[in-house]
Design a protein around this motif. Structure first.
Motif, PDB file in Angstrom:
ATOM      1  N   VAL A 136      48.756  48.538  28.080  1.00 42.89           N
ATOM      2  CA  VAL A 136      49.095  47.818  29.302  1.00 42.89           C
ATOM      3  C   VAL A 136      49.486  48.844  30.363  1.00 42.89           C
ATOM      4  O   VAL A 136      50.254  49.769  30.088  1.00 42.89           O
ATOM      5  CB  VAL A 136      50.259  46.827  29.061  1.00 42.89           C
ATOM      6  CG1 VAL A 136      50.653  46.121  30.351  1.00 42.89           C
ATOM      7  CG2 VAL A 136      49.876  45.814  27.986  1.00 42.89           C
ATOM      8  N   LEU A 181      40.630  38.583  34.323  1.00 44.24           N
ATOM      9  CA  LEU A 181      41.124  37.535  33.431  1.00 44.24           C
ATOM     10  C   LEU A 181      41.254  36.207  34.180  1.00 44.24           C
ATOM     11  O   LEU A 181      41.533  36.186  35.376  1.00 44.24           O
ATOM     12  CB  LEU A 181      42.471  37.942  32.831  1.00 44.24           C
ATOM     13  CG  LEU A 181      42.442  39.214  31.978  1.00 44.24           C
ATOM     14  CD1 LEU A 181      43.857  39.609  31.562  1.00 44.24           C
ATOM     15  CD2 LEU A 181      41.558  39.041  30.756  1.00 44.24           C
ATOM     16  N   HIS A 201      41.252  43.456  32.585  1.00 42.42           N
ATOM     17  CA  HIS A 201      41.075  44.164  31.317  1.00 42.42           C
ATOM     18  C   HIS A 201      39.893  45.112  31.514  1.00 42.42           C
ATOM     19  O   HIS A 201      38.761  44.671  31.707  1.00 42.42           O
ATOM     20  CB  HIS A 201      40.788  43.131  30.217  1.00 42.42           C
ATOM     21  CG  HIS A 201      40.848  43.639  28.817  1.00 42.42           C
ATOM     22  ND1 HIS A 201      41.641  44.683  28.404  1.00 42.42           N
ATOM     23  CD2 HIS A 201      40.209  43.197  27.695  1.00 42.42           C
ATOM     24  CE1 HIS A 201      41.497  44.872  27.113  1.00 42.42           C
ATOM     25  NE2 HIS A 201      40.625  43.983  26.652  1.00 42.42           N
ATOM     26  N   PHE A 259      45.023  46.597  29.850  1.00 37.22           N
ATOM     27  CA  PHE A 259      45.309  45.341  30.529  1.00 37.22           C
ATOM     28  C   PHE A 259      46.191  45.661  31.714  1.00 37.22           C
ATOM     29  O   PHE A 259      47.065  46.537  31.635  1.00 37.22           O
ATOM     30  CB  PHE A 259      46.089  44.378  29.621  1.00 37.22           C
ATOM     31  CG  PHE A 259      45.256  43.671  28.600  1.00 37.22           C
ATOM     32  CD1 PHE A 259      44.469  42.593  28.951  1.00 37.22           C
ATOM     33  CD2 PHE A 259      45.286  44.072  27.268  1.00 37.22           C
ATOM     34  CE1 PHE A 259      43.716  41.916  28.004  1.00 37.22           C
ATOM     35  CE2 PHE A 259      44.541  43.412  26.315  1.00 37.22           C
ATOM     36  CZ  PHE A 259      43.758  42.330  26.686  1.00 37.22           C
TER      37      PHE A 259
END
Length: 182
Positions: free
Chosen positions: A16, A41, A48, A62
């Motif tokens: 992340v 997303l 992503h 992400f």
């Protein structure tokens, strides 16, 4: 050889990040990893993105607009291993290591430094008491350098110097949670 499943390596590791543009600039711009897939997303959850990290493997990130900040010493080590840091929390990803050719590791360290990256010293990992030798010798099994990405993810360039899995390479008994109090 795995007798249970036909595993062919790591497809991808997903981390992340706090800023996808900054992450693309670092992994593509500084480390030269091509961006190979991007996903927006649904419902505004974030992005992503996948980078080619060689050997048919990918590193993914992400970006979540509401993700909490990382906590040094919990989500990743506070500093580089050669500066006395290695600890991170259970379930965290301590570091990601990319395989590099042994004959190029010193050159790669110089390249990173020239790009303004804070890189630790070249470490010669061996089976000595502290696991690191000051100079290269026959017992060194991997040489590595560590640095951090813009979000503090610990990154390693690792160069095997010999095949591992030989007799003597697996000689320690696994410890349990109960061993923490013993």
């Amino acid at each position: 050889m795995n007798s249970e499943f036909e595993l062919r390596g790591v497809n991808h590791v997903a981390l992340v990040c706090s800023d996808m543009k900054q992450t693309v600039d670092f992994y593509s711009g500084v480390l030269g990893m091509p961006l190979i897939k991007t996903i927006e997303l649904p419902m505004g959850w974030g992005q992503h993105f996948f980078f080619d990290c060689g050997g048919g493997n990918a590193l993914a990130f992400f970006w979540f607009p509401d993700a909490p900040d990382g906590v040094p010493g919990v989500s990743a080590p506070k500093n580089l291993p050669d500066r006395g840091e290695l600890l991170s929390a259970v379930g965290s990803m301590n570091h990601i290591a990319f395989d590099v050719p042994p004959e190029k590791i010193e050159e790669y360290r110089d390249r990173l430094v020239a790009k303004g990256i804070d890189v630790g010293v070249l470490l010669n990992h061996d089976d000595s008491e502290f696991g690191v030798a000051p100079k290269m010798h026959d017992g060194v099994f991997v040489r590595s350098i560590y640095f951090k990405d813009p979000d503090g993810v610990l990154v390693e360039f690792a160069a095997w110097t010999r095949r591992v899995g030989r007799p003597g390479d697996v000689r320690h008994e696994p410890r349990t949670a109960a061993d923490r109090t013993a």
